[in-house]
Design a protein around this motif. Sequence first.
Motif, mmCIF file in Angstrom:
data_model
loop_
_atom_site.group_PDB
_atom_site.id
_atom_site.type_symbol
_atom_site.label_atom_id
_atom_site.label_comp_id
_atom_site.label_asym_id
_atom_site.label_seq_id
_atom_site.Cartn_x
_atom_site.Cartn_y
_atom_site.Cartn_z
ATOM 1 N N LYS A 1 0.851 -1.180 0.000
ATOM 2 C CA LYS A 1 0.000 0.000 0.000
ATOM 3 C C LYS A 1 0.894 1.239 0.000
ATOM 4 C CE LYS A 1 -3.583 -2.300 2.604
ATOM 5 N NZ LYS A 1 -4.367 -2.315 3.836
ATOM 6 N N LYS A 2 0.540 2.179 -0.846
ATOM 7 C CA LYS A 2 1.311 3.423 -0.916
ATOM 8 C C LYS A 2 0.348 4.589 -0.997
ATOM 9 C CE LYS A 2 4.452 6.092 -3.566
ATOM 10 N NZ LYS A 2 5.735 6.269 -3.985
ATOM 11 N N ARG A 3 0.615 5.580 -0.187
ATOM 12 C CA ARG A 3 -0.165 6.813 -0.247
ATOM 13 C C ARG A 3 0.743 7.866 -0.885
ATOM 14 N NH1 ARG A 3 -0.594 4.103 4.199
ATOM 15 N NH2 ARG A 3 -2.613 3.262 4.786
ATOM 16 N N ARG A 4 0.414 8.273 -2.074
ATOM 17 C CA ARG A 4 1.308 9.151 -2.828
ATOM 18 C C ARG A 4 1.440 10.522 -2.159
ATOM 19 N NH1 ARG A 4 -1.869 10.911 -8.218
ATOM 20 N NH2 ARG A 4 -3.770 11.631 -7.218
ATOM 21 N N ARG A 5 2.601 11.044 -2.297
ATOM 22 C CA ARG A 5 2.969 12.361 -1.768
ATOM 23 C C ARG A 5 2.893 12.445 -0.251
ATOM 24 N NH1 ARG A 5 -0.535 13.509 -5.958
ATOM 25 N NH2 ARG A 5 -2.153 14.119 -4.478
ATOM 26 N N LYS A 6 2.781 11.342 0.447
ATOM 27 C CA LYS A 6 2.699 11.365 1.904
ATOM 28 C C LYS A 6 3.897 10.671 2.557
ATOM 29 C CE LYS A 6 -1.641 12.820 1.992
ATOM 30 N NZ LYS A 6 -1.710 14.148 1.394
ATOM 31 N N ASN A 7 4.804 10.124 1.735
ATOM 32 C CA ASN A 7 5.933 9.344 2.231
ATOM 33 C C ASN A 7 5.460 8.198 3.129
ATOM 34 O OD1 ASN A 7 8.575 8.618 2.404
ATOM 35 N ND2 ASN A 7 9.054 9.978 4.123
ATOM 36 N N SER A 8 4.401 7.527 2.688
ATOM 37 C CA SER A 8 3.815 6.446 3.478
ATOM 38 C C SER A 8 3.731 5.190 2.617
ATOM 39 C CB SER A 8 2.408 6.851 3.936
ATOM 40 O OG SER A 8 1.780 5.774 4.562
ATOM 41 N N ARG A 9 4.394 4.141 3.074
ATOM 42 C CA ARG A 9 4.357 2.854 2.376
ATOM 43 C C ARG A 9 4.179 1.755 3.402
ATOM 44 N NH1 ARG A 9 9.089 5.052 -0.542
ATOM 45 N NH2 ARG A 9 10.309 4.024 1.057
ATOM 46 N N ARG A 10 3.493 0.682 3.004
ATOM 47 C CA ARG A 10 3.306 -0.465 3.879
ATOM 48 C C ARG A 10 3.412 -1.717 3.021
ATOM 49 N NH1 ARG A 10 3.898 -0.440 8.521
ATOM 50 N NH2 ARG A 10 2.283 1.029 9.044
ATOM 51 N N LYS A 11 4.286 -2.636 3.397
ATOM 52 C CA LYS A 11 4.473 -3.874 2.641
ATOM 53 C C LYS A 11 4.309 -5.047 3.600
ATOM 54 C CE LYS A 11 7.779 -6.366 -0.226
ATOM 55 N NZ LYS A 11 9.097 -6.343 -0.832
ATOM 56 N N ARG A 12 3.411 -5.952 3.245
ATOM 57 C CA ARG A 12 3.182 -7.151 4.059
ATOM 58 C C ARG A 12 3.160 -8.368 3.141
ATOM 59 N NH1 ARG A 12 -1.710 -7.098 8.029
ATOM 60 N NH2 ARG A 12 -0.678 -9.062 8.455
ATOM 61 N N GLY A 13 3.756 -9.444 3.601
ATOM 62 C CA GLY A 13 3.722 -10.697 2.865
ATOM 63 C C GLY A 13 2.853 -11.708 3.596
ATOM 64 N N HIS A 14 2.307 -12.661 2.842
ATOM 65 C CA HIS A 14 1.445 -13.685 3.454
ATOM 66 C C HIS A 14 1.555 -14.960 2.636
ATOM 67 C CE1 HIS A 14 -1.990 -15.508 5.427
ATOM 68 N NE2 HIS A 14 -2.474 -15.804 4.246
ATOM 69 N N ARG A 15 1.626 -16.087 3.332
ATOM 70 C CA ARG A 15 1.577 -17.402 2.687
ATOM 71 C C ARG A 15 0.464 -18.198 3.337
ATOM 72 N NH1 ARG A 15 7.192 -20.312 2.126
ATOM 73 N NH2 ARG A 15 5.918 -21.613 0.794
ATOM 74 N N GLN A 16 -0.544 -18.556 2.572
ATOM 75 C CA GLN A 16 -1.698 -19.287 3.094
ATOM 76 C C GLN A 16 -1.340 -20.758 3.255
ATOM 77 O OE1 GLN A 16 -4.600 -17.829 3.955
ATOM 78 N NE2 GLN A 16 -5.293 -19.785 4.748
ATOM 79 N N GLU A 17 -1.673 -21.326 4.409
ATOM 80 C CA GLU A 17 -1.416 -22.750 4.648
ATOM 81 C C GLU A 17 -2.546 -23.585 4.052
ATOM 82 O OE1 GLU A 17 -0.851 -22.983 8.885
ATOM 83 O OE2 GLU A 17 1.279 -22.579 8.645
ATOM 84 N N PHE A 18 -2.189 -24.762 3.532
ATOM 85 C CA PHE A 18 -3.183 -25.653 2.940
ATOM 86 C C PHE A 18 -2.866 -27.089 3.317
ATOM 87 C CE2 PHE A 18 0.189 -25.563 -0.224
ATOM 88 C CZ PHE A 18 0.293 -26.882 -0.591
ATOM 89 N N THR A 19 -3.840 -27.948 3.073
ATOM 90 C CA THR A 19 -3.682 -29.388 3.265
ATOM 91 C C THR A 19 -4.109 -30.071 1.975
ATOM 92 O OG1 THR A 19 -4.194 -29.185 5.610
ATOM 93 C CG2 THR A 19 -4.350 -31.378 4.663
ATOM 94 N N LEU A 20 -3.279 -30.952 1.468
ATOM 95 C CA LEU A 20 -3.599 -31.738 0.291
ATOM 96 C C LEU A 20 -4.170 -33.067 0.770
ATOM 97 C CD1 LEU A 20 -3.204 -31.266 -2.759
ATOM 98 C CD2 LEU A 20 -1.175 -32.672 -2.612
ATOM 99 N N VAL A 21 -5.407 -33.378 0.377
ATOM 100 C CA VAL A 21 -6.075 -34.598 0.848
ATOM 101 C C VAL A 21 -6.566 -35.413 -0.340
ATOM 102 C CG1 VAL A 21 -6.826 -33.614 3.053
ATOM 103 C CG2 VAL A 21 -8.322 -33.453 1.102
ATOM 104 N N ARG A 22 -6.644 -36.735 -0.133
ATOM 105 C CA ARG A 22 -7.232 -37.654 -1.112
ATOM 106 C C ARG A 22 -8.496 -38.233 -0.487
ATOM 107 N NH1 ARG A 22 -3.263 -40.934 -2.073
ATOM 108 N NH2 ARG A 22 -2.653 -39.951 -4.007
ATOM 109 N N ILE A 23 -9.615 -38.070 -1.155
ATOM 110 C CA ILE A 23 -10.890 -38.573 -0.655
ATOM 111 C C ILE A 23 -10.869 -40.103 -0.758
ATOM 112 C CG2 ILE A 23 -13.393 -38.510 -0.936
ATOM 113 C CD1 ILE A 23 -12.146 -35.835 -0.105
ATOM 114 N N THR A 24 -11.125 -40.772 0.362
ATOM 115 C CA THR A 24 -11.106 -42.231 0.362
ATOM 116 C C THR A 24 -12.504 -42.830 0.310
ATOM 117 O OG1 THR A 24 -10.977 -42.238 2.770
ATOM 118 C CG2 THR A 24 -8.905 -42.387 1.565
#
Length: 139
Positions: A75-98
């Motif tokens: 996120k950047k707010r122009r002309r305000k010298n304001s920036r915010r950077k966040r990273g995210h990795r979503q966790e998942f589960t791989l399943v096989r229906i039995t």
Amino acid sequence: MFAVIKTGGKQYRVAAEDVLKVEKVAGEPGDIVEFGEVLVVGGDSVTLGAPTVAGAIVAAEVIEQGRGPKVIAFKKRRRKNSRRKRGHRQEFTLVRITEILTEGRRPTPRQAAAAQPQESPAAGGDVSPDAGPAAAAEA
């Protein structure tokens, strides 16, 4: 036979031996997990739930626990010298229906050895993998 299950805020149409990537559920690889929120069971006759089908369970085997790709929220707010950077990795589960079970039945436990048959050694060869190429040439 198919079913519609709800897990992780999403709905999935599943059948036996389907492989799904769902939101993270508890369990180690090889464990059997049960999805109890079954909305529809179909096949010869379709059973609709109100809101779920009573006594229906979908059993699945956990294949892998993992994390998805990194998503960057910048996120950047122009002309305000304001920036915010966040990273995210979503966790998942791989399943096989039995199994798709109805009428209150419980899933059958699967044996890990039965799922992965062991190979028999090659006929006439007593060559160990540690012996190297010289021993393989002699045999």
